[in-house]
Structures are given as structure tokens and as C-alpha cells.
Scaffold this motif. Structure first.
Motif, PDB file in Angstrom:
ATOM      1  N   GLY A 126       0.809  -1.213   0.000  1.00 34.33           N
ATOM      2  CA  GLY A 126       0.000   0.000   0.000  1.00 34.33           C
ATOM      3  C   GLY A 126       0.840   1.259   0.000  1.00 34.33           C
ATOM      4  N   GLY A 127       2.165   1.106   0.090  1.00 34.69           N
ATOM      5  CA  GLY A 127       3.073   2.254   0.121  1.00 34.69           C
ATOM      6  C   GLY A 127       3.251   2.880  -1.250  1.00 34.69           C
ATOM      7  N   THR A 128       3.935   4.019  -1.268  1.00 35.07           N
ATOM      8  CA  THR A 128       4.072   4.829  -2.480  1.00 35.07           C
ATOM      9  C   THR A 128       5.534   5.070  -2.807  1.00 35.07           C
ATOM     10  OG1 THR A 128       1.983   5.985  -2.042  1.00 35.07           O
ATOM     11  CG2 THR A 128       3.536   7.072  -3.510  1.00 35.07           C
ATOM     12  N   ILE A 129       5.854   5.012  -4.092  1.00 35.49           N
ATOM     13  CA  ILE A 129       7.166   5.416  -4.600  1.00 35.49           C
ATOM     14  C   ILE A 129       6.958   6.530  -5.614  1.00 35.49           C
ATOM     15  CG2 ILE A 129       9.193   4.753  -5.949  1.00 35.49           C
ATOM     16  CD1 ILE A 129       9.027   1.991  -4.836  1.00 35.49           C
ATOM     17  N   VAL A 130       7.696   7.622  -5.474  1.00 34.53           N
ATOM     18  CA  VAL A 130       7.688   8.709  -6.454  1.00 34.53           C
ATOM     19  C   VAL A 130       9.112   8.877  -6.965  1.00 34.53           C
ATOM     20  CG1 VAL A 130       7.219  11.138  -6.899  1.00 34.53           C
ATOM     21  CG2 VAL A 130       5.760   9.865  -5.309  1.00 34.53           C
ATOM     22  N   LEU A 131       9.295   8.747  -8.261  1.00 33.93           N
ATOM     23  CA  LEU A 131      10.627   8.795  -8.872  1.00 33.93           C
ATOM     24  C   LEU A 131      10.734   9.929  -9.883  1.00 33.93           C
ATOM     25  CD1 LEU A 131      11.113   4.994  -9.689  1.00 33.93           C
ATOM     26  CD2 LEU A 131      11.878   6.216  -7.642  1.00 33.93           C
ATOM     27  N   LEU A 132      11.922  10.528  -9.945  1.00 36.57           N
ATOM     28  CA  LEU A 132      12.255  11.441 -11.032  1.00 36.57           C
ATOM     29  C   LEU A 132      13.191  10.690 -11.968  1.00 36.57           C
ATOM     30  CD1 LEU A 132      12.002  14.334 -12.175  1.00 36.57           C
ATOM     31  CD2 LEU A 132      14.139  14.862 -10.968  1.00 36.57           C
ATOM     32  N   ALA A 151      12.421  15.163 -18.367  1.00 40.50           N
ATOM     33  CA  ALA A 151      12.368  14.156 -17.311  1.00 40.50           C
ATOM     34  C   ALA A 151      10.918  13.761 -17.059  1.00 40.50           C
ATOM     35  CB  ALA A 151      13.011  14.686 -16.029  1.00 40.50           C
ATOM     36  N   PHE A 152      10.738  12.747 -16.187  1.00 35.80           N
ATOM     37  CA  PHE A 152       9.403  12.257 -15.847  1.00 35.80           C
ATOM     38  C   PHE A 152       9.290  12.096 -14.339  1.00 35.80           C
ATOM     39  CE2 PHE A 152      10.096  10.951 -20.175  1.00 35.80           C
ATOM     40  CZ  PHE A 152       8.855  11.110 -20.788  1.00 35.80           C
ATOM     41  N   ILE A 153       8.187  12.566 -13.782  1.00 32.58           N
ATOM     42  CA  ILE A 153       7.842  12.283 -12.390  1.00 32.58           C
ATOM     43  C   ILE A 153       6.829  11.149 -12.407  1.00 32.58           C
ATOM     44  CG2 ILE A 153       6.800  13.147 -10.266  1.00 32.58           C
ATOM     45  CD1 ILE A 153       7.729  15.926 -11.013  1.00 32.58           C
ATOM     46  N   CYS A 154       7.195  10.005 -11.831  1.00 29.51           N
ATOM     47  CA  CYS A 154       6.343   8.819 -11.882  1.00 29.51           C
ATOM     48  C   CYS A 154       5.999   8.348 -10.474  1.00 29.51           C
ATOM     49  CB  CYS A 154       7.045   7.688 -12.642  1.00 29.51           C
ATOM     50  SG  CYS A 154       7.435   8.100 -14.353  1.00 29.51           S
ATOM     51  N   LYS A 155       4.742   7.995 -10.289  1.00 29.98           N
ATOM     52  CA  LYS A 155       4.261   7.517  -8.987  1.00 29.98           C
ATOM     53  C   LYS A 155       3.825   6.069  -9.111  1.00 29.98           C
ATOM     54  CE  LYS A 155       0.649   8.421  -5.516  1.00 29.98           C
ATOM     55  NZ  LYS A 155      -0.417   9.358  -5.089  1.00 29.98           N
ATOM     56  N   TYR A 156       4.259   5.233  -8.135  1.00 25.31           N
ATOM     57  CA  TYR A 156       3.911   3.809  -8.096  1.00 25.31           C
ATOM     58  C   TYR A 156       3.308   3.472  -6.736  1.00 25.31           C
ATOM     59  CZ  TYR A 156       7.113   3.484 -12.105  1.00 25.31           C
ATOM     60  OH  TYR A 156       7.734   3.651 -13.306  1.00 25.31           O
ATOM     61  N   LYS A 157       2.462   2.477  -6.721  1.00 27.28           N
ATOM     62  CA  LYS A 157       1.899   1.930  -5.482  1.00 27.28           C
ATOM     63  C   LYS A 157       2.279   0.458  -5.381  1.00 27.28           C
ATOM     64  CE  LYS A 157      -0.861   5.007  -3.307  1.00 27.28           C
ATOM     65  NZ  LYS A 157      -0.821   5.266  -1.856  1.00 27.28           N
ATOM     66  N   LYS A 158       2.544  -0.008  -4.173  1.00 27.90           N
ATOM     67  CA  LYS A 158       2.818  -1.431  -3.971  1.00 27.90           C
ATOM     68  C   LYS A 158       1.502  -2.129  -3.669  1.00 27.90           C
ATOM     69  CE  LYS A 158       5.799  -4.679  -1.531  1.00 27.90           C
ATOM     70  NZ  LYS A 158       6.967  -4.849  -0.652  1.00 27.90           N
ATOM     71  N   SER A 159       1.127  -3.046  -4.539  1.00 27.48           N
ATOM     72  CA  SER A 159      -0.189  -3.649  -4.468  1.00 27.48           C
ATOM     73  C   SER A 159      -0.239  -4.888  -3.572  1.00 27.48           C
ATOM     74  CB  SER A 159      -0.672  -4.020  -5.876  1.00 27.48           C
ATOM     75  OG  SER A 159       0.224  -4.957  -6.455  1.00 27.48           O
ATOM     76  N   HIS A 160       0.900  -5.614  -3.457  1.00 33.59           N
ATOM     77  CA  HIS A 160       0.901  -6.832  -2.661  1.00 33.59           C
ATOM     78  C   HIS A 160       2.328  -7.159  -2.250  1.00 33.59           C
ATOM     79  CE1 HIS A 160       1.603  -8.062  -6.856  1.00 33.59           C
ATOM     80  NE2 HIS A 160       2.416  -8.970  -6.343  1.00 33.59           N
ATOM     81  N   CYS A 161       2.486  -8.148  -1.433  1.00 34.40           N
ATOM     82  CA  CYS A 161       3.803  -8.551  -0.959  1.00 34.40           C
ATOM     83  C   CYS A 161       4.641  -9.047  -2.131  1.00 34.40           C
ATOM     84  CB  CYS A 161       3.690  -9.626   0.113  1.00 34.40           C
ATOM     85  SG  CYS A 161       5.287 -10.144   0.800  1.00 34.40           S
ATOM     86  N   SER A 162       5.872  -8.524  -2.265  1.00 36.12           N
ATOM     87  CA  SER A 162       6.706  -8.874  -3.416  1.00 36.12           C
ATOM     88  C   SER A 162       7.325 -10.251  -3.272  1.00 36.12           C
ATOM     89  CB  SER A 162       7.820  -7.831  -3.573  1.00 36.12           C
ATOM     90  OG  SER A 162       8.641  -7.806  -2.432  1.00 36.12           O
ATOM     91  N   GLY A 163       7.497 -10.708  -2.042  1.00 36.33           N
ATOM     92  CA  GLY A 163       8.093 -12.020  -1.815  1.00 36.33           C
ATOM     93  C   GLY A 163       9.599 -12.018  -1.908  1.00 36.33           C
TER      94      GLY A 163
END
Length: 483
Positions: free
Chosen positions: A382-388, A470-482
Motif C-alpha cells: 500500500g506504500g508509495t514510490i515517487v521517482l524522477l 524528465a518524468f515524475i512517476c508515482k507507483y503503489k505497492k499492491s501486494h507482498c513482493s516475496g
């Protein structure tokens, strides 16, 4: 039986509320959507619209609120916005006449704008005086800091501290006092610049006593035909003839800003001499402050414990200097670690914001998969990653998505709508609804993509960093990566 009216006493004194006014801000290309959201949320702005590099809005906010904008470069009070001047197959003399009509056709709008500008600065000065009445915060804070450090030093002395300990404490006292004074000095410099603007604005007793200078920016066809100096001279002569103002290129009461291109003609007054993007606490320059704020706003940070990480000593030292200047030294921990070997437990972090190295100062391998996998490991579900990301890194990530994405879903960036919608704010099918529908459509298609296991793309914005895209991109973690 009639009663005599009761004397309620004098009404509470204080500056009147600011008038509803039309403003515009300049913004880096691609940051307009962030600024649009910010002026709505922070200023309760209405009639919000944008064209490339500028956001227009209406608000009754005072200077104290206006200067809190974080995604804007500069702020202007709008005098006039209209369609562009015609250049092709027209003589220079006729174009000069068209330029002068920006003033001569509607002088009342200029006088009204000047009155609003003067009242805005006067109101800001009155509120500043009320907040500082009876005290001098700068001197008090320095004094308190010195007393606290001195008491600490005295207490340590009574405990028979070794000589090297005493020397270290003396150095610490000196450093902390200098840091505090440096921060206050920078803040006071900003206040002095603002006070100077106010004094120059309200000094003339009549508007025809104003001194002014004109700042011009010309691009497109008109930029190929005229220099900014030629346009400034024409506009300046028209202002002197119409209002009786005098030019002063070094220390004017008023600055007039004009931008002419193939899309629009805009005239405004800078509200602050110092750009909003200039942060007083930044001692070591890094990522542009407006871009950093845009990334943080996407992350939607609330209460948090902050950890900063970098493998470079110079970057960490610069970050440490900025934290000291901002008074956040004790609130953010800095670690010297590699982004692919983070000393953190799995799923222990809620939000990650990262400026991926562009390869100019700091080299990065062609494959950034290891970086994203390590971020994925430490990120909570459920966490968030924001990358440039650079254009190259963004393209490589897109290639990892494979060919399973429908062709109509492969564009994940926000796009600028047509200019005709920008000159007619918030119509039924205008800019605001266009941006909203684009983002909603983007998120729907982005949700189908999962190139790095549990990291699902949510939003992506193409921006400009000067000569670099450049690009500002946002990701969400949907489930346990394992992992």
C-alpha cells in the motif's frame, strides 16, 4: 417607550480584507497541473486555467498566503491577457501601434491594477507590523538560543569535563549560534526586500508620480521580428505618454512584465521581487525546489519519520547544510548507503521519494531494475514510490512492461489541452475537466501495468528541467513482493 441607541464603542480596527484579484504564476513546463491543484487547495482559487508555463487564477488571498506557494516560480498580478499580435505581412509601424494599444485602449484597467497592487502591498505591511508589534522575534530567538547553549555549557563545566570536551562544547556553541544567525539573516533579507517593495510602492502620493521599468520576453514570430529592448521601449513610451510615469531602470516603484508570443499577449506586475522558488534555507543547490515539492505532493506525506540516503559524501554534506539552515537537523536522519543495498527491513517504509541519478555528475548503470527491486523490498504494501526519471530510464521501464498493454493505453503522461480552452477558463468542456479526464483515463490504463512485480504505476508527468526532459512517476505497492 423609545430607547436611546446604545453606543457599542469603536469597531475593531484592522486591515480590510484583500480584494478579489486575478493573478498568474510562471511554472516549469509540466508542473502546471501541480500548481493548479495547489492554488485551489491553498488559496481557494477559482477560474483556474493554464497555458504552457503559466497558471492563471482568481483569489482574495493576502500576501502572506500568496508567498506560501511552493510549485510556482514567480507570482504576478494580471493586468491584461489577450490573443497574440499579428506579425505576418504587417509593417513594423503598425505592429508598434498594436503594442501601444495594450495601454491606450483601456487605461482604466491599468489604473485599477495599480490600485490593487498598492493596496495588496499596503495590507501586507499592516499585517506584518501587527504581528511584530511590541517584540523583535529575530533578536529574541538569537538570545534564547545563546542562553540555552550557555546554560548547557555551564552545567557541563560544573561536572569537571575534560579539556578536549570543553573545547568541543565551545566549538558547538559557536557553530550553533552562527547557524541560527545565518538563518535569521537570510529570512530578514527576504523581509527587507519585501519591505523595500512596499515602501517604493506607497511612496508616490499620486499614480502619475510612479517610476517604472519594463521587462519583456518575446518568442515565436514576434521574437524574430523585434528584440525585447525594442518592445520595452515602445511600451515604455506609451506608459509615459498615457500616465505621466517616469522610467527608472535601477530602482523603480513598479515593474511591468510583458510576454508576447504566437499564442498570447500577457501583461502583469510582479508581486514579489524575490522569486517564490527561492527558498531561504537552501544553502547547497540541488534539485529544483518546485520539482522537489511536486514530487513530495504526489507522495501525500502526513506525519512521518524521515530518513535521507545517498552514497555521495558531497551530497550528504549539502543536505546536512540545508537541514541546519531550515532548522530540521534533528528531524531528518541522513545515511550514507547505496540505493541497491538499503539497511532497512523488508516492508518497513511507507513512502520513497527518489531523484534517480541522471548520469551527469553521478553514473548509473543502464539497468535500473535492481534499484526498483530494492525499493520494492523495503516498501510496505500500500506504500508509495515517487521517482524522477530521465527520458532514457523512463523508456527502459516502459520497455519492461512488454507488449501486453493495448496501444491506446501506452501514453501515461498528462498532456496540455488546446490554447482555445485556456483563454476561456472553466467552461463546461474547458481546461479543468480536460485535465481531470486525462488523469482519470491515465490511471485506468496505468492500473493494468505491473512491470516490477508488486509496483503498479499510478501517475506520470513529463516535465522540463531546463535543457533536459524528465518524468515524475508515482507507483503503489499492491501486494507482498516475496523478495
Amino acid at each position: 417607550m423609545s430607547r436611546a441607541p446604545v453606543d457599542a464603542g469603536p469597531l475593531a480596527s484592522g486591515p480590510p480584507p484583500p480584494a478579489v484579484s486575478r493573478f498568474f504564476c510562471t511554472a516549469g513546463r509540466g508542473l502546471e497541473p501541480f500548481l493548479m491543484r495547489e492554488v485551489r487547495a491553498r488559496l481557494a482559487a477559482t477560474e483556474v486555467e493554464y497555458i504552457s508555463g503559466k497558471v492563471f487564477f482568481t483569489t482574495c488571498s493576502d500576501l502572506n498566503m500568496l508567498k506560501k506557494l511552493k510549485s510556482a516560480e514567480r507570482l504576478f498580478l494580471l493586468i491584461k491577457k489577450q490573443f497574440p499580435l499579428t506579425v505576418s505581412s504587417v509593417s513594423k509601424g503598425k505592429i508598434f501601434n498594436e503594442m501601444q494599444r495594450l495601454i491606450n485602449d483601456d487605461p482604466e484597467s491599468w489604473l485599477n491594477a495599480i490600485s490593487i497592487w498598492e493596496n495588496l502591498l499596503e495590507l501586507g505591511r499592516e499585517k506584518e507590523e501587527l504581528s511584530q508589534r511590541g517584540s523583535n522575534p529575530s533578536k529574541r530567538k538569537v538570545g534564547e538560543n545563546e542562553i540555552i547553549v550557555a546554560k548547557k555549557f555551564k552545567t557541563e563545566q560544573t561536572q569537571e569535563i575534560p579539556e578536549n570536551r570543553e573545547r568541543r562544547l565551545e566549538k558547538q556553541i559557536e557553530e550553533e549560534t552562527l547557524e541560527q544567525k545565518d538563518f535569521i539573516s537570510k529570512r530578514d533579507n527576504f523581509q527587507e526586500a519585501f519591505q523595500s517593495d512596499v515602501e517604493k510602492a506607497i511612496a508616490p502620493q499620486h499614480q502619475n508620480d510612479l517610476t517604472f521599468r519594463v521587462s519583456c520576453r518575446c518568442s515565436g514570430a514576434i521574437g524574430k521580428t523585434f528584440t525585447a529592448q525594442e518592445v520595452g521601449r515602445v511600451i515604455g513610451i506609451a506608459l509615459m505618454k498615457q500616465f505621466g510615469w517616469k522610467t527608472d531602470l535601477r530602482n523603480p516603484n513598479l515593474e511591468i512584465f510583458i510576454h508576447l508570443n504566437d499564442i498570447y499577449s500577457i501583461v502583469g506586475i510582479p508581486v514579489f521581487r524575490v522569486p517564490l522558488a527561492s527558498r531561504t534555507y537552501i544553502k547547497t543547490a540541488g534539485l529544483r525546489s518546485t520539482v522537489a515539492w511536486a514530487m513530495a505532493s504526489l507522495a501525500e506525506i502526513k506525519d512521518a519519520y524521515y530518513v535521507g540516503a545517498d552514497v555521495s559524501d558531497s551530497q550528504l554534506l549539502g543536505a546536512c547544510d540545508n537541514l541546519k539552515a531550515a532548522g530540521l537537523k534533528d528531524k531528518i536522519e541522513l545515511l550514507k548507503v547505496s540505493v541497491i543495498e538499503l539497511p532497512l527491513p523488508s516492508e518497513s517504509v511507507d513512502i520513497i521519494i527518489s531523484d534517480i541519478p541522471f548520469g551527469k555528475k553521478f553514473k548509473l548503470g543502464k539497468d535500473i531494475t535492481n534499484i526498483l527491486q530494492e525499493m520494492e523490498r523495503v516498501l510496505h504494501v500500500g506504500g508509495t514510490i515517487v521517482l524522477l526519471l530521465t527520458e532514457d530510464h523512463h523508456r527502459r521501464i516502459r520497455e519492461c512492461e512488454g507488449n501486453s498493454i493495448p496501444s491506446d493505453s501506452k501514453s501515461s503522461h498528462t498532456h496540455e489541452p488546446g490554447i482555445n480552452k485556456c483563454l476561456n477558463p472553466e467552461e463546461k468542456n474547458g481546461l479543468s475537466e480536460t485535465v481531470s479526464s486525462l488523469q482519470a483515463g491515465d490511471q485506468k490504463s496505468l492500473g493494468k501495468m505491473s512491470p516490477f512485480g508488486s509496483l503498479v504505476p499510478v501517475e506520470c508527468y513529463e516535465i522540463s528541467l531546463g535543457k533536459t526532459g524528465a518524468f515524475i512517476c508515482k507507483y503503489k505497492k499492491s501486494h507482498c513482493s516475496g523478495l
